[in-house]
Enzyme design. Structure first.
Site, PDB file in Angstrom:
ATOM      1  N   SER A  59       0.808  -1.217   0.000  1.00  0.00           N
ATOM      2  CA  SER A  59       0.000   0.000   0.000  1.00  0.00           C
ATOM      3  C   SER A  59       0.845   1.272   0.000  1.00  0.00           C
ATOM      4  O   SER A  59       1.733   1.446   0.842  1.00  0.00           O
ATOM      5  CB  SER A  59      -0.890  -0.023   1.253  1.00  0.00           C
ATOM      6  OG  SER A  59      -1.297   1.276   1.593  1.00  0.00           O
ATOM      7  N   GLY A  60       0.540   2.182  -0.920  1.00  0.00           N
ATOM      8  CA  GLY A  60       1.233   3.465  -0.947  1.00  0.00           C
ATOM      9  C   GLY A  60       0.963   4.259   0.318  1.00  0.00           C
ATOM     10  O   GLY A  60       1.854   4.918   0.867  1.00  0.00           O
ATOM     11  N   LEU A  61      -0.284   4.170   0.781  1.00  0.00           N
ATOM     12  CA  LEU A  61      -0.635   4.877   2.024  1.00  0.00           C
ATOM     13  C   LEU A  61       0.200   4.335   3.181  1.00  0.00           C
ATOM     14  O   LEU A  61       0.754   5.095   3.983  1.00  0.00           O
ATOM     15  CB  LEU A  61      -2.130   4.680   2.310  1.00  0.00           C
ATOM     16  CG  LEU A  61      -2.596   5.213   3.657  1.00  0.00           C
ATOM     17  CD1 LEU A  61      -2.729   6.721   3.632  1.00  0.00           C
ATOM     18  CD2 LEU A  61      -3.923   4.576   4.066  1.00  0.00           C
ATOM     19  N   ASP A  71       0.936  10.625   1.795  1.00  0.00           N
ATOM     20  CA  ASP A  71       0.728   9.726   0.649  1.00  0.00           C
ATOM     21  C   ASP A  71       0.428  10.624  -0.552  1.00  0.00           C
ATOM     22  O   ASP A  71      -0.730  10.810  -0.938  1.00  0.00           O
ATOM     23  CB  ASP A  71      -0.449   8.790   0.975  1.00  0.00           C
ATOM     24  CG  ASP A  71      -0.748   7.827  -0.167  1.00  0.00           C
ATOM     25  OD1 ASP A  71       0.118   7.656  -1.049  1.00  0.00           O
ATOM     26  OD2 ASP A  71      -1.854   7.252  -0.170  1.00  0.00           O
ATOM     27  N   ASP A  98       0.853  -1.164  -5.164  1.00  0.00           N
ATOM     28  CA  ASP A  98       0.173   0.093  -5.445  1.00  0.00           C
ATOM     29  C   ASP A  98       1.225   1.045  -6.006  1.00  0.00           C
ATOM     30  O   ASP A  98       2.127   1.465  -5.294  1.00  0.00           O
ATOM     31  CB  ASP A  98      -0.403   0.602  -4.112  1.00  0.00           C
ATOM     32  CG  ASP A  98      -0.979   1.996  -4.202  1.00  0.00           C
ATOM     33  OD1 ASP A  98      -1.092   2.524  -5.326  1.00  0.00           O
ATOM     34  OD2 ASP A  98      -1.308   2.563  -3.139  1.00  0.00           O
ATOM     35  N   ASP A 100       0.646   4.031  -7.539  1.00  0.00           N
ATOM     36  CA  ASP A 100       0.118   5.379  -7.735  1.00  0.00           C
ATOM     37  C   ASP A 100      -0.170   5.642  -9.221  1.00  0.00           C
ATOM     38  O   ASP A 100      -0.823   4.845  -9.858  1.00  0.00           O
ATOM     39  CB  ASP A 100       1.077   6.420  -7.147  1.00  0.00           C
ATOM     40  CG  ASP A 100       1.159   6.296  -5.617  1.00  0.00           C
ATOM     41  OD1 ASP A 100       0.262   5.666  -5.032  1.00  0.00           O
ATOM     42  OD2 ASP A 100       2.121   6.813  -5.041  1.00  0.00           O
ATOM     43  N   GLU A 127      -3.156   4.260 -11.118  1.00  0.00           N
ATOM     44  CA  GLU A 127      -4.439   4.973 -11.019  1.00  0.00           C
ATOM     45  C   GLU A 127      -4.459   6.162 -11.974  1.00  0.00           C
ATOM     46  O   GLU A 127      -3.404   6.747 -12.281  1.00  0.00           O
ATOM     47  CB  GLU A 127      -4.681   5.420  -9.571  1.00  0.00           C
ATOM     48  CG  GLU A 127      -3.671   6.420  -9.043  1.00  0.00           C
ATOM     49  CD  GLU A 127      -3.684   6.532  -7.513  1.00  0.00           C
ATOM     50  OE1 GLU A 127      -3.592   5.479  -6.843  1.00  0.00           O
ATOM     51  OE2 GLU A 127      -3.769   7.661  -7.004  1.00  0.00           O
ATOM     52  N   LYS A 133      -0.082  12.565  -7.203  1.00  0.00           N
ATOM     53  CA  LYS A 133      -1.428  12.286  -6.675  1.00  0.00           C
ATOM     54  C   LYS A 133      -1.492  12.635  -5.187  1.00  0.00           C
ATOM     55  O   LYS A 133      -0.442  12.864  -4.557  1.00  0.00           O
ATOM     56  CB  LYS A 133      -1.800  10.820  -6.900  1.00  0.00           C
ATOM     57  CG  LYS A 133      -0.831   9.758  -6.375  1.00  0.00           C
ATOM     58  CD  LYS A 133      -0.717   9.590  -4.873  1.00  0.00           C
ATOM     59  CE  LYS A 133      -1.901   9.051  -4.165  1.00  0.00           C
ATOM     60  NZ  LYS A 133      -2.084   7.608  -4.251  1.00  0.00           N
ATOM     61  N   ASN A 135      -3.679  10.942  -1.665  1.00  0.00           N
ATOM     62  CA  ASN A 135      -4.492   9.798  -1.273  1.00  0.00           C
ATOM     63  C   ASN A 135      -5.971  10.074  -1.527  1.00  0.00           C
ATOM     64  O   ASN A 135      -6.457  11.186  -1.304  1.00  0.00           O
ATOM     65  CB  ASN A 135      -4.256   9.474   0.209  1.00  0.00           C
ATOM     66  CG  ASN A 135      -5.064   8.260   0.648  1.00  0.00           C
ATOM     67  OD1 ASN A 135      -6.209   8.379   1.069  1.00  0.00           O
ATOM     68  ND2 ASN A 135      -4.474   7.091   0.494  1.00  0.00           N
ATOM     69  N   SER A 136      -6.679   9.047  -1.967  1.00  0.00           N
ATOM     70  CA  SER A 136      -8.057   9.211  -2.420  1.00  0.00           C
ATOM     71  C   SER A 136      -9.016   9.697  -1.334  1.00  0.00           C
ATOM     72  O   SER A 136     -10.091  10.208  -1.642  1.00  0.00           O
ATOM     73  CB  SER A 136      -8.574   7.883  -2.981  1.00  0.00           C
ATOM     74  OG  SER A 136      -7.720   7.426  -3.993  1.00  0.00           O
ATOM     75  N   ARG A 171      -6.669   1.464 -12.223  1.00  0.00           N
ATOM     76  CA  ARG A 171      -7.547   1.946 -11.151  1.00  0.00           C
ATOM     77  C   ARG A 171      -8.307   3.185 -11.604  1.00  0.00           C
ATOM     78  O   ARG A 171      -7.697   4.169 -12.040  1.00  0.00           O
ATOM     79  CB  ARG A 171      -6.687   2.226  -9.927  1.00  0.00           C
ATOM     80  CG  ARG A 171      -7.343   3.033  -8.834  1.00  0.00           C
ATOM     81  CD  ARG A 171      -6.521   2.885  -7.577  1.00  0.00           C
ATOM     82  NE  ARG A 171      -6.777   3.929  -6.619  1.00  0.00           N
ATOM     83  CZ  ARG A 171      -6.175   3.986  -5.430  1.00  0.00           C
ATOM     84  NH1 ARG A 171      -5.284   3.060  -5.087  1.00  0.00           N
ATOM     85  NH2 ARG A 171      -6.449   4.967  -4.598  1.00  0.00           N
ATOM     86  N   HIS A 202     -12.630   2.386  -7.342  1.00  0.00           N
ATOM     87  CA  HIS A 202     -12.511   2.901  -5.978  1.00  0.00           C
ATOM     88  C   HIS A 202     -13.683   3.819  -5.655  1.00  0.00           C
ATOM     89  O   HIS A 202     -14.161   4.570  -6.506  1.00  0.00           O
ATOM     90  CB  HIS A 202     -11.195   3.664  -5.845  1.00  0.00           C
ATOM     91  CG  HIS A 202     -10.670   3.709  -4.440  1.00  0.00           C
ATOM     92  ND1 HIS A 202     -11.212   2.993  -3.404  1.00  0.00           N
ATOM     93  CD2 HIS A 202      -9.623   4.405  -3.897  1.00  0.00           C
ATOM     94  CE1 HIS A 202     -10.527   3.228  -2.290  1.00  0.00           C
ATOM     95  NE2 HIS A 202      -9.562   4.086  -2.561  1.00  0.00           N
TER      96      HIS A 202
HETATM   97  C1  SPV Z   1      -3.371   2.634  -0.633  1.00  0.00           C
HETATM   98  O1  SPV Z   1      -3.496   1.759   0.234  1.00  0.00           O
HETATM   99  O2  SPV Z   1      -2.379   3.348  -0.711  1.00  0.00           O
HETATM  100  C2  SPV Z   1      -4.434   2.864  -1.599  1.00  0.00           C
HETATM  101  C3  SPV Z   1      -5.781   2.522  -1.215  1.00  0.00           C
HETATM  102  O3  SPV Z   1      -4.160   3.371  -2.634  1.00  0.00           O
HETATM  103  S1  SPV Z   1      -6.516   3.952  -0.616  1.00  0.00           S
HETATM  104  O4  SPV Z   1      -5.739   4.430   0.481  1.00  0.00           O
HETATM  105  O5  SPV Z   1      -7.821   3.509  -0.244  1.00  0.00           O
HETATM  106  O6  SPV Z   1      -6.554   4.924  -1.677  1.00  0.00           O
HETATM  107 MG    MG Z   2      -2.351   4.270  -2.706  1.00  0.00          MG
END
Ligand code: SPV
Ligand code: MG
Length: 567
Positions: A59-61, A71, A98, A100, A127, A133, A135-136, A171, A202
Site C-alpha cells: 500500500s502506498g498509504l 501519501d 500500489d 500510484d 491509477e 497524486k 491519497n483518495s 484503477r 474505488h
Molecule cells: C493505498 O493503500 O495506498 C491505496 C488505497 O491506494 S486507498 O488508500 O484507499 O486509496
Molecule cells: Mg495508494
C-alpha cells in the site's frame, strides 16, 4: 533461455519470478475472491500472510505513513519498490504493488513495470490521477488524468512487461473525484480495451451503494477489484455473491491497528515507569526471532557455516540421575543438565559456551521418560532402551541422530561439567583422531577424596613451580582403574574430540560394551586396540558439579568470587 546449473538454481529463480504472478492470474480466472491485506514492510507482509492473506497489497498509504510522509508521491518509485521488495521477499503469496500514477509519464511507467516485474512482484496497480497524486480519501484536489493519457500508460506498461504472467491493474478514480458513474464506466472500458488485466474501482462513499451499482452494471469480461475501506458493511460473502469482483483489498487495517497498539504500549511504559505491565501484552522476543527467520539462519550455519576448521558437532550424554542425593533432589529426579546455577540450567551454560566457540549442533541425550525439559538451540534426543545402558549407550544414541558427514568432528562432553571457553577453542585446533582434555592440577583434588578419572600420559608431569606446555605430542598411555596414583599424570575432565575415523573406532568398541560401561572403558579399549589417543593438557579452568557444594562453589565463581586455588 534458462541456463540450468547443477542445482537447478537458475530454473528455481525463474519460476520464483513467475510463479506468484501465475498464482494470481489463475485466481483471476476462477470464481473466488482473492483477499489482499495491506502492508508496508517485510514484517507486516509476513503477519498478513501468517493470518491467511491470499496476497499482499503493498500500500502506498502504508509505505508513506511508515516513512512519516504524506501519501502524495513524496517518496520516489525507488522507495516504494524497495518496500515492496522487502514484502515480496518475506512472503510466499503474491504481492500486488500500489504504484500510484506510475510515478510520472509513460516513460516512468515503462521503467516501473520493468523494475517491479524483475523484483518478482506479481502485479502492479496504476491509477488515473495526475502526478503527483494525493491519497483518495484526502478532501480537495483529486485531479484525473485525461483518458487518452492513461490509456497510453496502460499500453506502454503491457508492452514493457517481459513475462506473460505479470499483471497490470488499472484503477478508476472517477467516483473518488465525483465525476459519476458514466465517466467511471467509460474510463474502465477504455482501460480494458488498452489491455488492463483487472479494473480497480474505488469509492469513498460511507455505504456500498455506489460500488454495488458499478459492479452490477459492469459488463466487460475483466475482473473487478474493490477496496472497501469506507463501506465495510459489504462483507466478503456479499462480494462473492456479486460474482464480478475477483479481489478485495483490506488496504490499511494492519497499519492502523499497529498505530493504536504501539501508542498504547509507549504511553503505558512512560506512565508506569517500567515495562513490566506491558510485557505480558506484547510479542515475546522468541516470536520476534521466529518472524525474522532466526531459526533458519541457525540451521544454515549448522549445515554450511564453515570456520576454516572441520565442523564440530557435540553430544552431551545426560541420561540418568545424579548419584548425589542432594543434587538428585535439586533437579527433581531428572538429569543434572537441569540443575540451575545462578538461575540458569547447567545445560544452557554448556550450550552457550559451545555456541560461542562455533559449535552449533549440540545433541543432548536424555532418558525416554525425561519429560519435556529442553534448552533453546539444543536438540534433545530421547534414548531408546535398545541402544544400551549408561553413558556409552547415550553416545551411540546421539551419534545415530547426528548422522555425521565426512569431515565432521564429534565432541563428547559430560553433562556435569563447566569449563572455560578457551579449552574448547584449544581443543578444536587439535587434529588427532581422538583427543582427551586432561588436567594436570589433579593431585589436590584426588587427595580430597573425590573420585577422579586418572590417566597416564606419555610426557612426564611437570613438578612444582611454573610450567610451560610442551609442544611435543602428548599421548595417552593408560586410563581407567589400572592407573595407579603414583603413575597418574593427569585427570580426564570429561571432554573428548573425535575425528570421523575416531568416531568409527569408538562406535566399534561401544557396540560390544558391557552394561554400565562408561566412556573411560571405551577409551581404554581403543587404547588397547592400538588407537592413538592424544591428550590436550590444561591446568584448571573447569569444574565438575557432582554435589551441592560443587554447585555453590561454581555459582559463586561465576558470580565473580575469587578463584581459590587449593594448596
Ligand atoms: C493505498 O493503500 O495506498 C491505496 C488505497 O491506494 S486507498 O488508500 O484507499 O486509496
Ligand atoms: Mg495508494
Amino acid at each position: 533461455m534458462a541456463h540450468n546449473d547443477s542445482n537447478g538454481a537458475t530454473d528455481r529463480f525463474e519460476s520464483l519470478l513467475t510463479s506468484k504472478a501465475r498464482t494470481l492470474r489463475r485466481a483471476f480466472e476462477g470464481n473466488g475472491v482473492v483477499r489482499c491485506l495491506g502492508a508496508h514492510d517485510g514484517l507486516s507482509a509476513k503477519l498478513a500472510e501468517r493470518a491467511g492473506a491470499d496476497a499482499i497489497w503493498a500500500s502506498g498509504l502504508e509505505v508513506s505513513t511508515a516513512h512519516a510522509v504524506p501519501d502524495a508521491n513524496i517518496l520516489t518509485m525507488t522507495d516504494y519498490l524497495r518496500s515492496a521488495s522487502f514484502m515480496n521477499d518475506a512472503v510466499d503469496v503474491p504481492v500486488v504493488a500500489d504504484c500510484d500514477t506510475g510515478y510520472g509519464n509513460v516513460n516512468n511507467v515503462i521503467h516501473m513495470v520493468r523494475r517491479y516485474e524483475a523484483a518478482g512482484i506479481a502485479a502492479v496497480c496504476i491509477e488515473d490521477k495526475q502526478f503527483p497524486k494525493v491519497n483518495s480519501f484526502v478532501p480537495g484536489r483529486q485531479e484525473l488524468a485525461a483518458i487518452g493519457e492513461f490509456v497510453g500508460k496502460i499500453r506502454a506498461a503491457k508492452k514493457a512487461q517481459r513475462t506473460q504472467e505479470f499483471m497490470l491493474l488499472a484503477r478508476v478514480e472517477a467516483l473518488i473525484a465525483g465525476w459519476g458513474h458514466d465517466e467511471a464506466r467509460r474510463r474502465a472500458h477504455a482501460y480494458v480495451e488498452a489491455g488492463a488485466d483487472g479494473i480497480l474501482i474505488h469509492s469513498k462513499q460511507p455505504n456500498p451503494d455506489e460500488i454495488v451499482r458499478f459492479i452490477e452494471e459492469w459488463d466487460a469480461p475483466v475482473p473487478l477489484v474493490i477496496v472497501p475501506t469506507t463501506y465495510p458493511q459489504l462483507s466478503l460473502s456479499d462480494i462473492q455473491a456479486l460474482n464480478k469482483v475477483r479481489m478485495v483489498i483490506y488496504a490499511n487495517h494492519g497499519l492502523r491497528s499497529s498505530i493504536v497498539a504501539m501508542s498504547n504500549t509507549f504511553k503505558e511504559i512512560l506512565a508506569e515507569g517500567t515495562t513490566a505491565t506491558v510485557e505480558p501484552k506484547i510479542a515475546p522476543l522468541k516470536e520476534v526471532f521466529a518472524l525474522q527467520g532466526m531459526p533458519e539462519l541457525k540451521d544454515a550455519e549448522k549445515q554450511w557455516g564453515h570456520t576454516g576448521k572441520d565442523p564440530i558437532r557435540a553430544i552431551i550424554p545426560a541420561a540418568g540421575q545424579p548419584q548425589d542425593a542432594g543434587l538428585r533432589n535439586a533437579v527433581g529426579g531428572g538429569s543434572v543438565a537441569k540443575l540451575a546455577i545462578n538461575g540458569k540450567p547447567l545445560l544452557q551454560r554448556q550450550l552457550e559456551l559451545l555456541n560461542n566457540t562455533g559449535i552449533q549442533d549440540v545433541r543432548v541425550v536424555v532418558d525416554q521418560d525425561a519429560g519435556d525439559f529442553s534448552v533453546d538451540g539444543a536438540t534433545m534426543v530421547k534414548k531408546d532402551g535398545a541402544v544400551g545402558s549408561h553413558m556409552v549407550g547415550s553416545v551411540l544414541a546421539g551419534l545415530q541422530s547426528a548422522s555425521l558427514q565426512a569431515g565432521d568432528r564429534l565432541l563428547v562432553l559430560y553433562a556435569d561439567i563447566l569449563f572455560d571457553r578457551t579449552i574448547v577453542e584449544r581443543l578444536s585446533d587439535c587434529d588427532g583422531d581422538v583427543t582427551l582434555v586432561v588436567d594436570r592440577a589433579f593431585a589436590s583434588r584426588s587427595a580430597s577424596g573425590k573420585t577422579v578419572d586418572l590417566i597416564e600420559a606419555s610426557l612426564p608431569r611437570a613438578s612444582d613451580g611454573r610450567h610451560l606446555a610442551s609442544e611435543a605430542r602428548n599421548q595417552l598411555q593408560n586410563i581407567g582403574d589400572s592407573v595407579t596414583g603414583d603413575a597418574a599424570t593427569h585427570e580426564f575432565i570429561g571432554m573428548a574430540l573425535f575425528s570421523v575415523t575416531g568416531v568409527q573406532a569408538l562406535t566399534a568398541v561401544a557396540a560390544s560394551a558391557p552394561a554400565g560401561a562408561d566412556l573411560t572403558w571405551c577409551l581404554k579399549q581403543l587404547l588397547d586396540g592400538g588407537t592413538e589417543i592424544d591428550v590436550l593438557e590444561v591446568e584448571r579452568g573447569w569444574s565438575e558439579v557432582h554435589t551441592l557444594a560443587d554447585r555453590d562453589r561454581v555459582a559463586a565463581q561465576l558470580a565473580g568470587a575469587p578463584y581459590l586455588v587449593a594448596s
